[in-house]
Design a protein around this motif. Sequence first.
Motif, PDB file in Angstrom:
ATOM      1  N   HIS A  36       8.443  27.038 -13.266  1.00  0.00           N
ATOM      2  CA  HIS A  36       8.748  26.978 -11.838  1.00  0.00           C
ATOM      3  C   HIS A  36       9.963  27.835 -11.510  1.00  0.00           C
ATOM      4  O   HIS A  36      10.776  28.124 -12.377  1.00  0.00           O
ATOM      5  CB  HIS A  36       9.101  25.544 -11.424  1.00  0.00           C
ATOM      6  N   MET A  65      10.760  24.454  -4.714  1.00  0.00           N
ATOM      7  CA  MET A  65      10.356  25.095  -5.969  1.00  0.00           C
ATOM      8  C   MET A  65       8.892  25.488  -5.950  1.00  0.00           C
ATOM      9  O   MET A  65       8.054  24.823  -5.374  1.00  0.00           O
ATOM     10  CB  MET A  65      10.693  24.245  -7.175  1.00  0.00           C
ATOM     11  N   HIS A  73      13.011  27.489 -14.012  1.00  0.00           N
ATOM     12  CA  HIS A  73      13.115  26.330 -14.909  1.00  0.00           C
ATOM     13  C   HIS A  73      11.766  25.991 -15.528  1.00  0.00           C
ATOM     14  O   HIS A  73      10.725  26.421 -15.038  1.00  0.00           O
ATOM     15  CB  HIS A  73      13.685  25.107 -14.184  1.00  0.00           C
ATOM     16  N   MET A  86       9.367  23.057 -15.912  1.00  0.00           N
ATOM     17  CA  MET A  86       9.162  21.790 -15.205  1.00  0.00           C
ATOM     18  C   MET A  86       8.362  20.830 -16.079  1.00  0.00           C
ATOM     19  O   MET A  86       7.274  21.163 -16.549  1.00  0.00           O
ATOM     20  CB  MET A  86       8.386  22.081 -13.918  1.00  0.00           C
TER      21      MET A  86
HETATM   22 CU   LIG Z   1      10.031  22.580 -10.730  1.00  0.00          CU
END
Ligand SMILES: [Cu+2]
Length: 166
Positions: A87, A98, A121, A123
């Motif tokens: 993400h 996001m 990131h 996720m």
């Molecule tokens: Cu995320």
Amino acid sequence: MRTAKLIRISLILALFTALLAACALPAPPQEQPALTGDALRVENAWARPSPMSAGNGAVYLTIVNPTDQADRLVAADSPAAENVELHETVNDGGVMRMEPRPDGFPVEPKSIVELKPGGKHVMLLGLKEPLEVGQEIQVTLTFEKAGEITVTAPVKEMGEGMEMGK
Ligand SMILES: [Cu+2]
């Protein structure tokens, strides 16, 4: 009398400095990676603690590519979650939101790519158990060229003031 006043002032100053430091720290303090070595690697992986009610989490890390070859992080997986996605948090007209990045993240030759709070990131969707500070989870990252790299991500407290935008 004078000394007591001085002590009080320095206490206030110390508190103020601590608050400032907390606000300026989006992530736990970590060593700065260097573009050395001869293979792509992953450093400084950590996971944020998951709130009691939420079943999702996020893992952050730094990709270091000292080679002349471009690569791409294409997937991530972890035994800690039902589903793992890549993400990126974006600022959409002042609203942090996001977005899934099904194509992953490009890694240029001789570059460092940071996955950090408020940006890219890993996720974790559907955590099998809540993540608490002190725990460690395994995360396997799949790169187009470098293949699979498994890292251990300790669960660490976020810096203050970075609650949104995971
Ligand atoms: Cu995320």
